[in-house]
Design a protein around this motif. Structure first.
Motif, PDB file in Angstrom:
ATOM      1  N   ARG A 136       1.070  -1.081   0.055  1.00 49.96           N
ATOM      2  CA  ARG A 136       0.506   0.366   0.203  1.00 49.96           C
ATOM      3  C   ARG A 136       1.282   1.336   0.153  1.00 49.96           C
ATOM      4  O   ARG A 136       0.173   2.074  -0.356  1.00 49.96           O
ATOM      5  CB  ARG A 136      -1.260  -0.186   1.172  1.00 49.96           C
ATOM      6  N   ASN A 137       2.613   0.964   0.334  1.00 55.85           N
ATOM      7  CA  ASN A 137       2.669   2.091   0.473  1.00 55.85           C
ATOM      8  C   ASN A 137       3.947   2.406  -0.765  1.00 55.85           C
ATOM      9  O   ASN A 137       4.617   3.488  -0.776  1.00 55.85           O
ATOM     10  CB  ASN A 137       3.890   2.213   1.027  1.00 55.85           C
ATOM     11  N   ASP A 154       5.620   6.384   1.132  1.00 53.90           N
ATOM     12  CA  ASP A 154       5.010   6.052   2.042  1.00 53.90           C
ATOM     13  C   ASP A 154       6.134   5.082   3.150  1.00 53.90           C
ATOM     14  O   ASP A 154       6.648   3.899   3.034  1.00 53.90           O
ATOM     15  CB  ASP A 154       3.762   5.669   2.934  1.00 53.90           C
TER      16      ASP A 154
HETATM   17 MG   LIG Z   1       0.216   4.104   3.808  1.00 51.18          MG
END
Ligand SMILES: [Mg+2]
Ligand SMILES: Nc1ncnc2c1ncn2[C@@H]1O[C@H](COP(=O)(O)OP(=O)(O)OP(=O)(O)O)[C@@H](O)[C@H]1O
Length: 205
Positions: A136-137, A154
């Motif tokens: 997801r990052n 992230d």
């Molecule tokens: Mg994230």
């Protein structure tokens, strides 16, 4: 003060929401979600500090979005980054989006395969330390209809109190290799039926 409109919302994670910058469509502003303070603010400070460190090393912003500083917004303190977009102008989607859809993964299998290798090389070449790498990052930036790159949006930085890996290259290399192994094994666990992942990371059926 920067006035962020809710209509410019891009996506959010557990801590932050991401919006298109009101004055520049190639930038995004990340703000803490209203319920998140304390630990999330510390995370943000660690990220900012690590970005300053990478700027000094002249790291190319090819697989990390460039950081453009802090701004005060109507939604609280904001952090400005490059907004990752595909060649057709669409905002790039995260890897979870691609891997959760077998057809989508297959359509981009060749490009994804190269993008995984390029990201691994980039992290090792520039000794970029991350927390655990998670799908997801990462966003998959389509650079043409059949090519792309994975960009880490992230969890970069070194949370250690004495970040020795930032200064001793071989320790950084070891850490990056460990993080990569963990990333791959978590992907295989999270997407056990994904044929692309199985063949890329050569798991026997
Ligand atoms: Mg994230
Ligand atoms: N620079 C960017 N360009 C394009 N999309 C982005 C960018 N940064 C974030 N996103 C999108 O927004 C989502 C959430 O962003 P981000 O991971 O920064 O939030 P977070 O709350 O810190 O995440 P986490 O839950 O992992 O802590 C990402 O999964 C991605 O889809």
């Amino acid at each position: 003060m920067l006035d962020i409109k809710t209509s410019s919302y891009v996506a959010e994670g557990k801590h932050r929401a991401c919006y298109i910058h009101p004055h520049n469509e190639s930038l995004c502003v990340k703000v803490l979600l209203p319920s998140k303070t304390g630990g999330s603010q510390e995370e943000a400070n660690r990220e900012t500090k690590y970005y300053r460190f990478l700027e000094k090393k002249n790291v190319p912003w090819t697989m990390l979005p460039k950081f453009h500083g802090e701004v005060i917004t109507n939604l609280g303190k904001g952090y400005v980054f490059d907004l990752v977009r595909d060649y057709d102008g669409n905002i790039s989607r995260n890897l979870t989006h691609y891997l959760s859809n077998q057809q989508l993964t297959q359509n981009h299998a060749q490009a994804l395969s190269v993008a995984f290798d390029l990201l691994n090389q980039y992290l090792l070449q520039w000794k970029i330390i991350t927390l655990n790498i998670q799908a997801r990052n990462l966003v998959f930036k389509q650079t043409s209809s059949d090519e792309g790159r994975l960009v880490i949006v992230d969890d970069v930085g070194n949370p250690e109190l004495i970040p020795i890996c930032n200064y001793i290259d071989f320790m950084a290399t070891m850490k990056i290799k460990r993080k990569w192994q963990r990333f791959v094994s978590l992907l295989l666990k999270a997407y056990p039926d994904n044929k692309f992942l199985k063949s890329k990371f050569s798991v026997k059926n």
